[in-house]
Design an enzyme around this catalytic site. Structure first.
Site, short mmCIF file in Angstrom:
data_model
loop_
_atom_site.label_atom_id
_atom_site.label_comp_id
_atom_site.label_asym_id
_atom_site.label_seq_id
_atom_site.Cartn_x
_atom_site.Cartn_y
_atom_site.Cartn_z
N HIS A 77 0.81 -1.22 0.00
CA HIS A 77 0.00 0.00 0.00
C HIS A 77 0.84 1.26 0.00
O HIS A 77 0.40 2.32 0.45
CB HIS A 77 -0.94 -0.01 1.21
CG HIS A 77 -1.78 -1.24 1.30
ND1 HIS A 77 -2.18 -1.78 2.50
CD2 HIS A 77 -2.29 -2.05 0.34
CE1 HIS A 77 -2.88 -2.87 2.28
NE2 HIS A 77 -2.97 -3.05 0.98
N ASN A 78 2.06 1.17 -0.50
CA ASN A 78 2.91 2.36 -0.55
C ASN A 78 2.35 3.37 -1.54
O ASN A 78 1.88 3.00 -2.62
CB ASN A 78 4.33 1.97 -0.97
CG ASN A 78 5.05 1.18 0.10
OD1 ASN A 78 4.54 1.01 1.19
ND2 ASN A 78 6.24 0.70 -0.20
#
Length: 437
Positions: free
Chosen positions: A265-266
């Site tokens: 989820h960067n």
């Protein structure tokens, strides 16, 4: 009650033009004393994704559950249950509480005045608006709509925070006690209807439209955000084409490169993509809250031998996982078997998360259903009507051979005839996703 509505449409959903007018007085004290009101602005809108019969069927099942459990009313506060039992209303909190009240007779969304008439237009039934001139007006609206309801009030303990819980107890009459409705509704949402499955399939096809748009603009020196923008725009346009009456929000792309691939989820950055980069393509199509995702490992131009070895190993786990998703399989057993496979490959220490999860009402703002996640502590048995993903993910730390994150994500439907349908057609693996430009 306020004077905003010239006609209070208690029997909402008739598609009529609603009228409203502001209180004639401009007196400050009178203005601030308005706690709740009706804001029936415009006309009722179709749900966008589902037929009225689908939505009413969900409400009927909920009321049957309430009767069986001895629950007099439900007060939903989560994005997912409000969305599910309204057929597509997704609220925007900005630190303001919202809820959906369901009794044997009522179905009422409680919304903030800041959103005007949109919650009423998207509600299949009624809506009450609270002003935020005073901090307790939300609770006054809840008590007003509950009226003389006596007995157990179902709330979501897996969502309601302590402050809301405490304030609610302070405002409720002593005739109401709080009980948990979060787990029963989770189980209800696990089994998808034919209409839900159709939406999920359309959403998956839309995510693939986004994926192909990303690969079109991908190239050396192109920043991550430009790739993400191309994918997001393509998905939004496709959703608007398929569902012209839907709200367009919450579809997005996370496109990561190099070290930025180490987390699933960067956020997107301005990093420029280079040849030989490990790339993570993540397209999230979310028509009115019904989220699916396409996630693929890619490389630009070439892939080193070290990266190829890790990539192929993760692909082998993905393929094995696809075989394991079958009716009658237990989530925990699938998780254990894939962990054992990672261990045999020497990669278990690099595993980042469970190998799959549920797909339904979902977004980065509201989370996964733990009961249908492929985790070692989930004993849910897969059955027809369930939709689950296969998503093995590992990350090799920077400085080691093959450094970067690897993830492949496919979505599978367990059909009524016990067949398993993989609805993700976007190719995966080194033979397809070493992208030459």
């Amino acid at each position: 009650m306020s004077m905003w509505c010239g006609r209070l449409l208690r029997a909402a959903g008739r598609g009529v033009q609603a009228s409203w007018s502001r209180a004639a007085s401009n007196d400050v004290a009178t203005f601030r004393d308005i706690n709740t009101m009706k804001f029936c602005n415009g006309q009722k809108m179709p749900t966008g994704l589902f037929t009225a019969g689908e939505v009413e069927g969900r409400i009927t099942k909920l009321r049957e559950t309430m009767e069986h459990e001895g629950i007099a009313a439900c007060l939903f506060t989560s994005f997912h249950n409000i969305n599910y039992y309204s057929g597509g209303f997704v609220y925007c909190a900005f630190n303001r509480p919202y809820c959906l009240i369901v009794t044997p007779e009522k179905h009422v969304i409680v919304s903030s005045l800041v959103d005007g008439g949109q919650p009423w237009r998207r509600s299949p039934h009624d809506n009450i608006v609270y002003t935020d001139w005073k901090c307790d007006n939300y609770f006054l609206a809840v008590v007003e709509e509950l009226g003389e309801v006596r007995g157990s009030l179902g709330v979501e303990y897996n969502h309601m925070n302590l402050d809301i819980n405490r304030s609610l107890r302070q405002h409720l009459p002593h005739r109401n006690t709080l009980v948990d409705i979060g787990q029963p509704t989770t189980r209800m949402r696990m089994i998808k209807s034919k209409e839900e499955i159709a939406v999920i399939k359309n959403s998956m096809a839309t995510a693939e439209v986004g994926g192909w748009a990303c690969t079109e603009v991908l190239g050396e020196g192109v920043p991550e955000y430009e790739v993400a923008l191309a994918g997001t725009q393509a998905m939004v346009r496709n959703i608007a084409k398929i569902y012209p009456n839907s709200d367009l929000m919450d579809s997005w792309v996370w496109f990561q490169s190099g070290i930025n691939t180490d987390g699933s989820h960067n956020p997107v950055t301005s990093r420029k993509i280079q040849k030989g980069d490990n790339l993570s393509l993540n397209c999230f199509s979310t028509p009115q809250g019904y989220n699916v995702s396409l996630e693929r490992t890619c490389f630009l131009d070439h892939c080193s031998d070290a990266h190829l070895k890790v990539w192929e190993a993760n692909v082998s786990v993905h393929k094995k996982g696809l075989q394991l998703i079958q009716p009658g399989a237990k989530c925990s057993e699938i998780a254990h078997e894939l962990s054992d496979m990672y261990a045999q490959l020497g990669l278990l220490k690099y595993q980042m998360t469970g190998c799959g999860h549920s797909l339904d009402v979902l977004c980065h703002r509201y989370g996964l259903e733990a009961g249908l996640a492929l985790h070692e502590d989930s004993d849910t048995v897969l059955e027809p009507g369930m939709v689950v993903s296969m998503k093995p993910m590992i990350t090799i730390p920077e400085g080691q051979p093959g450094a970067g994150g690897y993830r492949e994500h496919s979505i599978l439907i367990i059909n009524d005839d016990n067949t398993v349908e993989n609805i993700t057609s976007f190719p995966f693996g080194p033979e397809h996703n070493i992208i030459k430009k």
